[in-house]
Motif scaffolding. Structure first.
Motif, PDB file in Angstrom:
ATOM      1  N   VAL A 181      58.212  53.242  40.054  1.00 19.75           N
ATOM      2  CA  VAL A 181      57.677  52.478  41.186  1.00 19.75           C
ATOM      3  C   VAL A 181      57.305  53.470  42.280  1.00 19.75           C
ATOM      4  O   VAL A 181      58.135  53.905  43.076  1.00 19.75           O
ATOM      5  N   THR A 182      56.035  53.868  42.308  1.00 24.63           N
ATOM      6  CA  THR A 182      55.530  54.815  43.289  1.00 24.63           C
ATOM      7  C   THR A 182      54.787  54.062  44.392  1.00 24.63           C
ATOM      8  O   THR A 182      54.375  52.907  44.200  1.00 24.63           O
ATOM      9  N   PRO A 183      54.595  54.682  45.563  1.00 18.93           N
ATOM     10  CA  PRO A 183      53.811  54.025  46.624  1.00 18.93           C
ATOM     11  C   PRO A 183      52.415  53.620  46.145  1.00 18.93           C
ATOM     12  O   PRO A 183      51.904  52.564  46.524  1.00 18.93           O
ATOM     13  N   HIS A 184      51.806  54.454  45.306  1.00 15.45           N
ATOM     14  CA  HIS A 184      50.469  54.137  44.797  1.00 15.45           C
ATOM     15  C   HIS A 184      50.503  52.877  43.934  1.00 15.45           C
ATOM     16  O   HIS A 184      49.644  51.999  44.066  1.00 15.45           O
ATOM     17  N   LEU A 185      51.516  52.781  43.059  1.00 14.74           N
ATOM     18  CA  LEU A 185      51.627  51.596  42.210  1.00 14.74           C
ATOM     19  C   LEU A 185      51.913  50.353  43.058  1.00 14.74           C
ATOM     20  O   LEU A 185      51.349  49.288  42.818  1.00 14.74           O
ATOM     21  N   VAL A 186      52.787  50.489  44.061  1.00 15.35           N
ATOM     22  CA  VAL A 186      53.089  49.351  44.931  1.00 15.35           C
ATOM     23  C   VAL A 186      51.831  48.864  45.644  1.00 15.35           C
ATOM     24  O   VAL A 186      51.560  47.664  45.727  1.00 15.35           O
ATOM     25  N   ALA A 187      51.042  49.805  46.145  1.00 15.37           N
ATOM     26  CA  ALA A 187      49.812  49.436  46.848  1.00 15.37           C
ATOM     27  C   ALA A 187      48.841  48.739  45.916  1.00 15.37           C
ATOM     28  O   ALA A 187      48.208  47.737  46.283  1.00 15.37           O
ATOM     29  N   GLN A 188      48.714  49.266  44.700  1.00 16.24           N
ATOM     30  CA  GLN A 188      47.808  48.649  43.731  1.00 16.24           C
ATOM     31  C   GLN A 188      48.308  47.270  43.302  1.00 16.24           C
ATOM     32  O   GLN A 188      47.517  46.349  43.117  1.00 16.24           O
ATOM     33  N   THR A 189      49.608  47.145  43.144  1.00 18.77           N
ATOM     34  CA  THR A 189      50.174  45.862  42.740  1.00 18.77           C
ATOM     35  C   THR A 189      49.952  44.804  43.794  1.00 18.77           C
ATOM     36  O   THR A 189      49.699  43.630  43.484  1.00 18.77           O
ATOM     37  N   ALA A 190      50.033  45.198  45.070  1.00 15.01           N
ATOM     38  CA  ALA A 190      49.809  44.246  46.158  1.00 15.01           C
ATOM     39  C   ALA A 190      48.406  43.670  46.108  1.00 15.01           C
ATOM     40  O   ALA A 190      48.173  42.531  46.545  1.00 15.01           O
ATOM     41  N   MET A 191      47.472  44.435  45.561  1.00 15.46           N
ATOM     42  CA  MET A 191      46.089  43.951  45.465  1.00 15.46           C
ATOM     43  C   MET A 191      45.829  43.216  44.152  1.00 15.46           C
ATOM     44  O   MET A 191      44.728  42.740  43.919  1.00 15.46           O
ATOM     45  N   PRO A 193      47.928  40.466  42.683  1.00 14.61           N
ATOM     46  CA  PRO A 193      49.108  39.581  42.682  1.00 14.61           C
ATOM     47  C   PRO A 193      49.311  38.827  41.376  1.00 14.61           C
ATOM     48  O   PRO A 193      50.446  38.584  40.971  1.00 14.61           O
ATOM     49  N   ARG A 194      48.235  38.470  40.668  1.00 17.55           N
ATOM     50  CA  ARG A 194      48.419  37.733  39.411  1.00 17.55           C
ATOM     51  C   ARG A 194      49.097  38.605  38.368  1.00 17.55           C
ATOM     52  O   ARG A 194      49.932  38.138  37.593  1.00 17.55           O
ATOM     53  N   TRP A 195      48.730  39.889  38.332  1.00 16.19           N
ATOM     54  CA  TRP A 195      49.399  40.804  37.408  1.00 16.19           C
ATOM     55  C   TRP A 195      50.867  40.941  37.784  1.00 16.19           C
ATOM     56  O   TRP A 195      51.748  40.925  36.914  1.00 16.19           O
ATOM     57  N   ALA A 196      51.137  41.081  39.083  1.00 19.41           N
ATOM     58  CA  ALA A 196      52.520  41.253  39.534  1.00 19.41           C
ATOM     59  C   ALA A 196      53.377  40.046  39.156  1.00 19.41           C
ATOM     60  O   ALA A 196      54.513  40.200  38.695  1.00 19.41           O
ATOM     61  N   VAL A 197      52.833  38.838  39.327  1.00 18.18           N
ATOM     62  CA  VAL A 197      53.572  37.625  38.968  1.00 18.18           C
ATOM     63  C   VAL A 197      53.852  37.607  37.475  1.00 18.18           C
ATOM     64  O   VAL A 197      54.968  37.304  37.032  1.00 18.18           O
ATOM     65  N   ASP A 198      52.852  37.945  36.668  1.00 21.19           N
ATOM     66  CA  ASP A 198      53.029  37.973  35.210  1.00 21.19           C
ATOM     67  C   ASP A 198      54.091  38.988  34.819  1.00 21.19           C
ATOM     68  O   ASP A 198      54.957  38.724  33.974  1.00 21.19           O
TER      69      ASP A 198
END
Length: 389
Positions: A181-191, A193-198
């Protein structure tokens, strides 16, 4: 997203790019170095010209073939690919179900997100187990015993990962397995949201891809990945051949002058592959390597090809050059990312329809009709080859 709106494989790539975090998309889409071989795999097909034949009744076209003695609906198989959990929570389970529904072969990677026994239970079609040899002095007896007990029809041994590849997208993204869990991955995940929920619905806690014990732990995945980065020796292939009673497929063949060795070691089939351009950059494209390998093998083993298949015309070109079938990797992973099992089925449906259309326009009713008279290679002539389908 309505899958019927996606009408070709490029549409699925575009849709997957929008859905997945950049580091996850890049690990699927990327290649080694400057990604020259990655580009060559596709561009080489565009330089092969087709020669259609007229005066043929093509009202009935048959794409069926046999793969290692098992009938399949099409000459399009699903390549082994690791860590599919990053694309969709159902991962290899969804892909195995989709392949079975389509009547074709699914190959499960050693670095699967789910236990091989669980994937086998949902696979209704032909299934292969892809093997990376265990690291160090550990033998493959245990994993091969599990694969045999689970009912896998063939073993696919990968031989083209002797050491770590230089994949610069992953380096820039600081991508690693276990997934950090890197800052880059967190930033990308925030954009995304459907992937993050899955991903969260599948479970990301307790150091695993999921809370279910049937899902491999991330540490197990990392250990499995490390085992892939080692050379395979002839002695180890002999050992695998002794331990495995079923068909043996060798994946990662590019040199015609090594085919005799693989055949003598007991290979029943060869996959002409450069690992999707993910290992040695500027390695020859697979369709360029294919004709010489087919000519050397001379029907003593089945020959398949992966790398760069994006259209039905690519499929017929490979078959015309002597491949019994092709395997796809990235396209079905994009389908998985976009729509789970339904997305993989849609990818296979599109490629099937395109292949059927190309055969009709070429004047070929069966795969057996395709030979080198239908293609012209750049700066080369062509000759007929015997029907082997």
């Amino acid at each position: 997203m309505k899958l019927e709106r996606l009408i070709n494989l490029a549409d699925f790539e575009s849709a997957a790019r929008k859905r997945l975090p950049r580091p996850v998309f890049d690990v699927i889409a990327g290649g080694a170095g400057d990604e020259t071989t990655l580009d060559w795999n596709s561009s080489a097909f565009s330089r092969i010209r087709l020669h259609p034949r007229s005066l043929v009744d093509i009202r009935e076209i048959d794409l069926a073939t046999t793969i290692l003695g098992t009938k399949t609906s099409m000459p399009i198989l699903l390549d082994p690919a690791g860590y599919q959990r990053m694309a969709h929570r159902d991962a290899e389970l969804a892909v195995a179900r989709a392949a079975g529904a389509a009547g074709t072969v699914f190959a499960l990677s050693t670095v699967s997100s789910y236990q091989l026994e669980d994937v086998s239970r949902v696979a209704s079609g032909p299934k292969w187990f892809q093997l990376y040899l265990p690291p160090g002095d550990r033998g493959p007896e245990k994993i091969l015993g599990r694969a045999a007990a689970a009912g896998f029809d063939a073993l696919c041994l990968t031989v083209d990962t002797p050491t770590k590849a230089l994949r610069e997208r992953d380096t820039r993204n600081k991508f690693s397995v276990p997934l950090s869990v890197t800052p880059h991955l967190v930033a990308q995940t925030a954009m995304r949201p459907r992937w993050a929920v899955d991903f969260v619905r599948g479970g990301v806690g307790r150091g695993t891809f999921g809370f279910n014990k049937k899902v491999l732990s991330m540490n197990d995945a990392g250990n499995a990945l490390s085992s892939a980065l080692r050379p395979v020796t002839p002695e180890e292939i002999r050992l695998v051949r002794r331990l495995w009673d079923g068909p043996l497929v060798i994946k990662g063949v590019l040199r015609a002058d090594q085919c005799e060795t693989f055949l003598n070691l007991g290979a029943d089939a060869l996959v002409v592959s450069n690992h999707g351009g993910r290992q040695l950059d500027t390695a020859v494209s697979t369709v360029e390597a294919l004709p010489r390998i087919v000519d050397i093998v001379r029907g003593r083993a089945e020959v398949y090809l992966d790398g760069g298949i994006r259209r039905g015309t690519d499929v017929v070109k490979a078959v015309a050059l002597g491949a019994r079938a092709v395997l796809i990797g990235r396209p079905y992973l994009y389908g998985l990312a976009v729509g789970g099992e339904a997305g993989v089925r849609r990818v296979l449906e599109i490629l099937y329809d395109e292949t059927e259309n190309a055969m009709g326009l070429l004047g070929a009713r069966r795969l057996c009709d395709l030979d080198r008279s239908f293609v012209t290679l750049p700066h080369e002539g062509w000759t007929d080859t015997p029907c082997s389908h």
